[in-house]
Scaffold this motif. Structure first.
Motif, PDB file in Angstrom:
ATOM      1  N   SER A   1       4.284  10.491  -9.283  1.00  0.00           N
ATOM      2  CA  SER A   1       3.718  10.715 -10.613  1.00  0.00           C
ATOM      3  C   SER A   1       3.151  11.858 -10.974  1.00  0.00           C
ATOM      4  O   SER A   1       3.130  12.567 -11.472  1.00  0.00           O
ATOM      5  CB  SER A   1       2.761   9.268 -11.352  1.00  0.00           C
ATOM      6  OG  SER A   1       1.455   9.036 -10.790  1.00  0.00           O
ATOM      7  N   SER A   2       2.052  11.978  -9.535  1.00  0.00           N
ATOM      8  CA  SER A   2       1.484  13.314  -9.979  1.00  0.00           C
ATOM      9  C   SER A   2       2.713  14.347  -9.906  1.00  0.00           C
ATOM     10  O   SER A   2       1.990  15.945 -10.160  1.00  0.00           O
ATOM     11  CB  SER A   2       0.567  13.198  -9.049  1.00  0.00           C
ATOM     12  OG  SER A   2       0.678  13.773  -7.300  1.00  0.00           O
TER      13      SER A   2
ATOM     14  N   GLN B   1       2.208   1.829  -3.561  1.00  0.00           N
ATOM     15  CA  GLN B   1       1.277   2.044  -4.209  1.00  0.00           C
ATOM     16  C   GLN B   1       1.023   3.986  -3.906  1.00  0.00           C
ATOM     17  O   GLN B   1       1.056   4.421  -5.028  1.00  0.00           O
ATOM     18  CB  GLN B   1       0.104   1.335  -4.016  1.00  0.00           C
ATOM     19  CG  GLN B   1      -0.893   1.932  -5.134  1.00  0.00           C
ATOM     20  CD  GLN B   1      -2.039   1.533  -4.884  1.00  0.00           C
ATOM     21  OE1 GLN B   1      -2.080   0.314  -4.141  1.00  0.00           O
ATOM     22  NE2 GLN B   1      -3.408   1.282  -5.570  1.00  0.00           N
ATOM     23  N   LYS B   2       1.156   4.201  -2.721  1.00  0.00           N
ATOM     24  CA  LYS B   2       0.666   5.445  -2.192  1.00  0.00           C
ATOM     25  C   LYS B   2       2.131   6.082  -3.293  1.00  0.00           C
ATOM     26  O   LYS B   2       1.841   7.344  -3.348  1.00  0.00           O
ATOM     27  CB  LYS B   2       0.439   5.461  -1.089  1.00  0.00           C
ATOM     28  CG  LYS B   2      -0.747   5.668  -1.118  1.00  0.00           C
ATOM     29  CD  LYS B   2      -1.910   5.838  -1.552  1.00  0.00           C
ATOM     30  CE  LYS B   2      -3.698   5.528  -1.107  1.00  0.00           C
ATOM     31  NZ  LYS B   2      -4.782   5.870  -2.089  1.00  0.00           N
ATOM     32  N   SER B   3       2.872   5.937  -2.806  1.00  0.00           N
ATOM     33  CA  SER B   3       4.519   6.537  -2.721  1.00  0.00           C
ATOM     34  C   SER B   3       4.460   6.545  -4.567  1.00  0.00           C
ATOM     35  O   SER B   3       5.375   7.966  -5.431  1.00  0.00           O
ATOM     36  CB  SER B   3       6.006   6.061  -2.256  1.00  0.00           C
ATOM     37  OG  SER B   3       6.763   6.417  -3.207  1.00  0.00           O
ATOM     38  N   GLU B   4       3.699   5.690  -5.804  1.00  0.00           N
ATOM     39  CA  GLU B   4       4.810   6.024  -6.845  1.00  0.00           C
ATOM     40  C   GLU B   4       3.836   6.955  -7.515  1.00  0.00           C
ATOM     41  O   GLU B   4       3.972   7.552  -7.880  1.00  0.00           O
ATOM     42  CB  GLU B   4       4.478   4.376  -7.261  1.00  0.00           C
ATOM     43  CG  GLU B   4       5.339   3.903  -7.027  1.00  0.00           C
ATOM     44  CD  GLU B   4       5.009   2.425  -7.704  1.00  0.00           C
ATOM     45  OE1 GLU B   4       4.539   2.136  -8.130  1.00  0.00           O
ATOM     46  OE2 GLU B   4       5.811   1.566  -7.511  1.00  0.00           O
ATOM     47  N   GLU B   5       2.164   6.623  -6.561  1.00  0.00           N
ATOM     48  CA  GLU B   5       1.504   7.763  -7.059  1.00  0.00           C
ATOM     49  C   GLU B   5       2.302   9.025  -7.185  1.00  0.00           C
ATOM     50  O   GLU B   5       1.186  10.084  -7.418  1.00  0.00           O
ATOM     51  CB  GLU B   5      -0.528   7.453  -6.697  1.00  0.00           C
ATOM     52  CG  GLU B   5      -0.672   6.111  -7.074  1.00  0.00           C
ATOM     53  CD  GLU B   5      -2.277   5.950  -6.121  1.00  0.00           C
ATOM     54  OE1 GLU B   5      -2.866   6.624  -5.358  1.00  0.00           O
ATOM     55  OE2 GLU B   5      -3.096   4.598  -6.308  1.00  0.00           O
ATOM     56  N   LEU B   6       2.394   9.376  -5.805  1.00  0.00           N
ATOM     57  CA  LEU B   6       2.109  11.126  -5.023  1.00  0.00           C
ATOM     58  C   LEU B   6       3.474  11.105  -6.057  1.00  0.00           C
ATOM     59  O   LEU B   6       3.109  12.542  -6.723  1.00  0.00           O
ATOM     60  CB  LEU B   6       2.541  10.868  -3.661  1.00  0.00           C
ATOM     61  CG  LEU B   6       1.783  10.728  -3.420  1.00  0.00           C
ATOM     62  CD1 LEU B   6       2.006  10.492  -1.773  1.00  0.00           C
ATOM     63  CD2 LEU B   6       1.038  11.615  -3.005  1.00  0.00           C
TER      64      LEU B   6
ATOM     65  N   TYR C   1       0.845  -0.967   0.194  1.00  0.00           N
ATOM     66  CA  TYR C   1      -0.223  -0.007  -0.096  1.00  0.00           C
ATOM     67  C   TYR C   1       0.799   1.065  -0.115  1.00  0.00           C
ATOM     68  O   TYR C   1       0.587   1.983  -1.035  1.00  0.00           O
ATOM     69  CB  TYR C   1      -0.989   0.330   1.030  1.00  0.00           C
ATOM     70  CG  TYR C   1      -1.501   1.346   0.991  1.00  0.00           C
ATOM     71  CD1 TYR C   1      -3.423   1.631   0.362  1.00  0.00           C
ATOM     72  CD2 TYR C   1      -1.117   2.093   2.025  1.00  0.00           C
ATOM     73  CE1 TYR C   1      -3.487   2.562   0.511  1.00  0.00           C
ATOM     74  CE2 TYR C   1      -2.322   3.590   2.057  1.00  0.00           C
ATOM     75  CZ  TYR C   1      -3.511   3.593   1.395  1.00  0.00           C
ATOM     76  OH  TYR C   1      -4.231   4.325   1.321  1.00  0.00           O
TER      77      TYR C   1
END
Length: 124
Positions: free
Chosen positions: A85-86, A78-83, A75
């Motif tokens: 990329s944004s 995943q959140k780290s990668e989302e941040l 988790y």
């Protein structure tokens, strides 16, 4: 003591949000236990950073701490990668704005130079 109270308050707010969203209840003892674990883990993070001779906690530190729980590690990753990329998208948007503003500035500067050259030609 104030920091510990702030952590407890924040955990209470998060538990309340989850309770409303998932239609469950958290007892005061559960909130206190989660707060205590959170506070202690923050202390471990600080020790990790001091050991690495850094003053900033990174996502890698958090992942290292969460490595015992596969689901939590997944988790957090995943959140780290989302941040990440944004953040990259926002940086690209800023670059585009800056480059288009710079191009617009050059174009008007070129027009001014052309006008002044034609004025110089008229004077001669």
């Amino acid at each position: 003591q104030r920091l510990k109270a702030a952590v407890h308050y924040t955990v209470g707010c998060l538990c309340q949000d989850v309770a409303e969203d998932k239609d469950v209840q958290f007892s005061k003892q559960t909130i206190a236990a989660i707060s205590e674990v959170t506070f202690r883990q923050c202390g471990v993070l600080l020790i990790l950073c001091r050991h690495a001779k850094r003053s900033t906690v990174t996502t890698e530190d958090v992942k290292l701490l969460a490595r015992r729980s596969n689901s939590l590690l997944k988790y957090i990753t995943q959140k780290s990668e989302e941040l990440a990329s944004s953040n990259m998208e926002q940086k690209e948007k800023k670059k585009k704005k800056k480059s288009s503003a710079a191009k617009g500035g050059r174009a008007s500067g070129e027009q001014e130079a052309a006008v002044s050259e034609s004025e110089d030609g008229n004077m001669a």
